[in-house]
Design an enzyme around this catalytic site. Structure first.
Site, PDB file in Angstrom:
ATOM      1  CE  LYS A  70      -5.029  -1.848   0.210  1.00 51.33           C
ATOM      2  NZ  LYS A  70      -5.151  -0.523  -0.302  1.00 51.33           N
ATOM      3  CB  SER A 127      -0.882  -0.166   1.335  1.00 49.70           C
ATOM      4  OG  SER A 127      -1.912   0.905   1.116  1.00 49.70           O
ATOM      5  CG  ASP A 137       8.446   4.325 -11.355  1.00 47.87           C
ATOM      6  OD1 ASP A 137       8.852   3.325 -11.680  1.00 47.87           O
ATOM      7  OD2 ASP A 137       7.288   4.522 -11.629  1.00 47.87           O
TER       8      ASP A 137
END
Length: 529
Positions: free
Chosen positions: A309, A284, A295
């Site tokens: 999740k 989460s 990223d």
């Protein structure tokens, strides 16, 4: 607009109008109401109407996704405490041993400490009600010790063979989410973040400032076991590492578009080298943070594939204090990855979803990186270096760290069972004063040695009941080495607190050792080139 709800992914404050419900077709709702009415009126036996309704709600949600859930009023209260980051109580850590409640620690600044409760005390009654016996549950204890702020509870203690009476005024107790922040080396700091609650960003900034004063240049942020929390807190902490206008996360749904969240450029750690430790329980909000760091090629992710999740829930309060947490959107990392692992609808499939981590173990994924199921069609590129990253089931680590092979031995199936740990608890209770008078925390970390007879007794307790597991089938030297390190960390937690626990544990922790190895070599630079 009639009601306000908290959106928790947990977590942005937003608004939701229940007037929208009135526009929905009513035929299905009427059908459900009629079914409940006739069951109540005509069924051959008496029925619990509330239980029927709850079962109906759970049944509907089970046909959506694994993270759309129903919570009872009691569960809602516990959830709100964990999110808010505080509860009202007396401020102790405790454990039940042989049907008796032992105080592990009276928290500094808390009501119990001020009233005179000491570590190692036994609490045998609260307001005259006994707290002993195998029938006592954690909920029973919580109900007795917690209560309204400023209310009092009369405790009966047993200390040094004598009973004592103490009156304690309950107060607000913070739930800290950073149990450990310290310098591993003169330049490398370590922060363990257990969850993302309302106070976590403030705690993180405080920890970061303290470490900078001690010479922090590089940081290891431990998110292992962190199952998530508030979305806005994940965004705030991610902001501490990223440059202005770098997107942290965005979320979209059929009817809800939460938009994108960007770094402001005000971060307090935008330049130092960063390693994030994660495992299969990191989920989460943890994955939002790890995904943004990966990223933007801001740091390295070490460990194993995270939980996976990628769904956002909105809490909807019901009239009796219960709550539905309804999935309203999917979130995406800055490169566009959706990292929700696959699921199927239905209650049976939800059980399979929860057992998926065992499937990873059976496939060998927790030991061999080649066993990780990567979907090539879900390949993305990082936004600075153009490295390959993947969606479709968690955040893949940049550097894989397997589970300690010793832990996979059948010997350790009962690792945290009370019967296994009873010899340890007895040892701590009998030796508490002796150890504390002989070792301060620094000396304990550096030189304390767990007695051999305690190690042997714990090993025997672990192996008890496994007829197919004998000394000849396990590497006793490796097992005892692990047990020694594990026991020393547990003794440290009981006697000195969480910080010393992590300082002891991290001496032999494979994730921390690998992180230091990466920082002390060219690996960090090579991975990000």
């Amino acid at each position: 607009m009639r009601y306000l709800f908290l959106l928790l992914f947990s977590g942005i404050i937003t608004t939701y109008s229940v007037e929208a419900q009135e526009k929905a077709p009513r035929a299905a709702a009427q059908k459900l109401h009629m079914a409940e009415f006739f069951i109540d009126q005509l069924y051959v036996d008496s029925v619990d109407e509330n239980a029927l309704v709850e079962a109906g709600i759970r049944g509907m949600l089970s046909n959506l996704d694994p993270h759309s859930t129903y919570s009872t009023p009691e569960e809602v209260k516990a959830l709100q405490e964990s999110i808010k980051g505080e509860f009202v109580g007396i401020g102790i850590q405790y454990r039940m041993q042989n049907d008796t409640l032992y105080v592990i620690r009276a928290l500094d600044g808390g009501p119990s400490k001020k009233a005179g409760i000491m570590d190692g005390d036994q609490i045998i009654a609260a307001n005259g009600q006994p707290i002993v016996g195998s029938h006592i549950t954690t909920k029973d204890i919580s109900d007795l010790l917690r209560g309204p702020r400023k209310s009092k509870v009369e405790l009966t203690l047993f200390r040094d063979g004598q009973p004592h009476l103490l009156s304690i005024e309950r107060n607000t107790i913070p739930i800290n989410t950073i149990p450990a922040a310290y310098m591993l080396t003169p330049a490398v700091g370590y922060i363990n973040l257990e969850s993302f609650n309302t106070n976590s960003h403030v705690e993180f900034i405080s920890a970061l400032k303290a470490l900078k004063k001690k010479g922090l240049k590089d940081l290891i942020l431990d998110l292992r076991g962190n199952s998530g929390g508030l979305l806005n807190i994940a965004v705030d902490i991610s902001n501490e590492f990223l440059k202005a206008k770098e997107r942290i996360v965005y979320a979209q749904g059929k009817r809800v578009d939460l938009g994108s969240f960007y770094a402001t450029g005000s971060g307090k750690f935008k330049d130092g080298r960063l390693i994030i430790l994660q495992d299969e329980y990191s989920a989460s909000a943890s994955e939002i943070l790890s995904g943004a760091i990966q990223d933007w090629d801001r740091g390295l992710i070490l460990g194993r594939r995270s939980f996976g999740k990628g769904l956002v829930q909105r809490p909807v309060d019901l009239l009796d204090g219960s709550m539905i947490r309804l999935t309203i959107a999917r979130y995406y990392t800055p490169s566009g990855r959706h990292i929700q692992k696959p699921y199927a609808k239905g209650s049976d499939n939800q059980l399979k979803y929860r057992m998926e981590l065992l499937d990873r173990l059976d496939r060998g994924e927790l030991v061999h990186p080649d066993s990780i199921m990567v979907v090539d069609s879900l390949s993305f590129r990082t936004l600075v270096k153009g490295r390959s990253v993947y969606g479709g089931g968690g955040i893949m680590p940049d550097i894989f760290i397997p589970v300690d092979s010793v832990l996979l031995s059948p010997v350790f199936r009962g690792l945290n069972q009370p019967d296994t740990l009873n010899p340890l608890f007895k040892f701590i209770h009998s030796q508490r004063s002796t150890i504390l008078s002989s070792y301060d925390s620094t000396r304990f970390i550096e030189s304390y040695v767990v007695p051999e007879d305690l190690t042997v007794s714990i090993r025997k307790a672990l192996m008890k009941g496994y007829k197919d597991t004998t000394d000849s089938q396990v590497d006793i030297l490796s097992v005892d080495k692990f047990i020694n390190s594990w026991l020393k960390s547990l003794i440290a937690r009981d006697l000195y607190g969480d910080l010393v626990y992590y300082q002891v544990r991290n001496k032999t922790d494979q994730g921390v050792l690998k992180s230091l190895e990466v920082l002390n070599s060219d690996t960090y630079r090579a991975e990000l080139n």
